[in-house]
Design a protein around this motif. Sequence first.
Motif, PDB file in Angstrom:
ATOM      1  N   UNK A  57       0.804  -1.135  -0.096  1.00  0.00           N
ATOM      2  CA  UNK A  57       0.103   0.068  -0.159  1.00  0.00           C
ATOM      3  C   UNK A  57       0.891   1.375  -0.083  1.00  0.00           C
ATOM      4  N   UNK A  58       0.336   2.290  -0.319  1.00  0.00           N
ATOM      5  CA  UNK A  58       1.108   3.599  -0.478  1.00  0.00           C
ATOM      6  C   UNK A  58       2.281   3.519  -1.396  1.00  0.00           C
ATOM      7  N   UNK A  59       2.289   3.027  -2.616  1.00  0.00           N
ATOM      8  CA  UNK A  59       3.305   2.625  -3.275  1.00  0.00           C
ATOM      9  C   UNK A  59       4.218   3.684  -3.688  1.00  0.00           C
ATOM     10  N   UNK A  62       7.798   9.098  -1.501  1.00  0.00           N
ATOM     11  CA  UNK A  62       8.949   8.845  -0.704  1.00  0.00           C
ATOM     12  C   UNK A  62       8.931   7.811   0.139  1.00  0.00           C
ATOM     13  N   UNK A  63       9.780   7.206   0.921  1.00  0.00           N
ATOM     14  CA  UNK A  63       9.851   6.359   1.920  1.00  0.00           C
ATOM     15  C   UNK A  63       8.869   6.657   2.918  1.00  0.00           C
ATOM     16  N   UNK A  64       7.878   5.644   3.359  1.00  0.00           N
ATOM     17  CA  UNK A  64       6.874   6.013   4.420  1.00  0.00           C
ATOM     18  C   UNK A  64       6.881   4.857   5.392  1.00  0.00           C
ATOM     19  N   UNK A  65       6.611   5.336   6.590  1.00  0.00           N
ATOM     20  CA  UNK A  65       6.487   4.547   7.860  1.00  0.00           C
ATOM     21  C   UNK A  65       5.389   3.209   7.748  1.00  0.00           C
ATOM     22  N   UNK A  66       4.382   3.705   7.075  1.00  0.00           N
ATOM     23  CA  UNK A  66       3.324   2.671   7.247  1.00  0.00           C
ATOM     24  C   UNK A  66       3.559   1.432   6.184  1.00  0.00           C
ATOM     25  N   UNK A  67       4.225   1.692   5.043  1.00  0.00           N
ATOM     26  CA  UNK A  67       4.518   0.876   4.013  1.00  0.00           C
ATOM     27  C   UNK A  67       4.664  -0.430   4.239  1.00  0.00           C
ATOM     28  N   UNK A  71       2.455  -3.816   4.459  1.00  0.00           N
ATOM     29  CA  UNK A  71       2.750  -4.900   3.742  1.00  0.00           C
ATOM     30  C   UNK A  71       2.882  -6.495   4.572  1.00  0.00           C
ATOM     31  N   UNK A  72       3.561  -6.099   5.792  1.00  0.00           N
ATOM     32  CA  UNK A  72       3.878  -7.326   6.442  1.00  0.00           C
ATOM     33  C   UNK A  72       2.206  -7.941   7.033  1.00  0.00           C
ATOM     34  N   UNK A  73       1.520  -7.103   7.267  1.00  0.00           N
ATOM     35  CA  UNK A  73       0.121  -7.352   7.662  1.00  0.00           C
ATOM     36  C   UNK A  73      -0.543  -8.083   6.605  1.00  0.00           C
ATOM     37  N   UNK A 152       0.993  11.797   7.596  1.00  0.00           N
ATOM     38  CA  UNK A 152       0.521  10.670   8.563  1.00  0.00           C
ATOM     39  C   UNK A 152       1.533   9.681   8.658  1.00  0.00           C
ATOM     40  N   UNK A 153       1.930   9.606   7.348  1.00  0.00           N
ATOM     41  CA  UNK A 153       2.940   8.101   7.222  1.00  0.00           C
ATOM     42  C   UNK A 153       4.523   8.363   8.168  1.00  0.00           C
ATOM     43  N   UNK A 154       4.975   9.490   8.298  1.00  0.00           N
ATOM     44  CA  UNK A 154       6.016   9.903   9.251  1.00  0.00           C
ATOM     45  C   UNK A 154       5.884   9.295  10.448  1.00  0.00           C
ATOM     46  N   UNK A 155       6.889   8.875  11.252  1.00  0.00           N
ATOM     47  CA  UNK A 155       7.067   8.178  12.534  1.00  0.00           C
ATOM     48  C   UNK A 155       6.125   8.746  13.619  1.00  0.00           C
ATOM     49  N   UNK A 156       6.812  10.214  14.056  1.00  0.00           N
ATOM     50  CA  UNK A 156       5.830  11.090  14.786  1.00  0.00           C
ATOM     51  C   UNK A 156       4.305  11.047  14.739  1.00  0.00           C
ATOM     52  N   UNK A 157       3.829  11.304  13.305  1.00  0.00           N
ATOM     53  CA  UNK A 157       2.631  11.394  13.112  1.00  0.00           C
ATOM     54  C   UNK A 157       1.965   9.881  13.263  1.00  0.00           C
ATOM     55  N   UNK A 158       2.613   9.199  12.895  1.00  0.00           N
ATOM     56  CA  UNK A 158       1.820   7.590  13.020  1.00  0.00           C
ATOM     57  C   UNK A 158       1.750   7.234  14.311  1.00  0.00           C
ATOM     58  N   UNK A 159       2.644   7.483  15.017  1.00  0.00           N
ATOM     59  CA  UNK A 159       2.545   6.890  16.578  1.00  0.00           C
ATOM     60  C   UNK A 159       1.518   7.927  17.231  1.00  0.00           C
TER      61      UNK A 159
END
Length: 224
Positions: A57-59, A62-67, A71-73, A152-159
């Motif tokens: 998802x979110x292919x 730039x590199x994104x935290x949630x990607x 994918x692992x899920x 929202x995909x960056x670490x601080x916003x995702x957390x």
Amino acid sequence: KSRLDSMYKCDVLSRFDLPASKIFAFVQPWDPIPRLFSSIDPLYPLLGDLGQDGKTLYASGPPRTLRPLTRAIIESWEGWPRFRNSFRATVSQNYSSIGIQHLLLPEPVRYLSDRLVAVNVQVPPLDSIVRISAEELLPALNSSFPLDVFGISYVPAAIRSFVHHFYPAYEFPILDYAKKKKEKIVSSVDIAKLEKDFEKTEELLQNNDEKSIGSQWLQFPPDW
């Protein structure tokens, strides 16, 4: 029809001949889940930005935290292909909230610090609870608490998104807020009682002599 139902309308419930006050909803502004599949969903499109492998998802971008997390899920979920095909056929980005909405707002300085300084992942104490209609919720969130699919995909916003959706972000701030409100009401009642007693004393001083005033405070038994 109650005063609340006159002030806060909900088209969805009204179609079932139900009042808006049938449902009370509470929203932490940085919780992304109330926006899911709505016009301001920061996680959408889940499948519109799918990688060639059919699992990423979110292919794009730039590199994104949630990607890697998503994918692992997906790789461990046997039902993913069936869900993916059904989702593509039926998805609609027009979900809306129902009932009367309550925004759990922090102190105003947090609005600026979260947007201009740095993302604060901690759930702040409640400064106020604002009641709005279901129709007003999404525009209010999008205007004052914007969440976009990249940010929202960056670490601080995702957390922060996870922390603000987890149940302690709702339970404990509301309990603390209710406790403070109750203490404030009790203290105001005490002050009002003191003021009333003071006014009664002043009235006695003005309308009675010293002996009669004393008899108001010192009552002897009838047989004395």
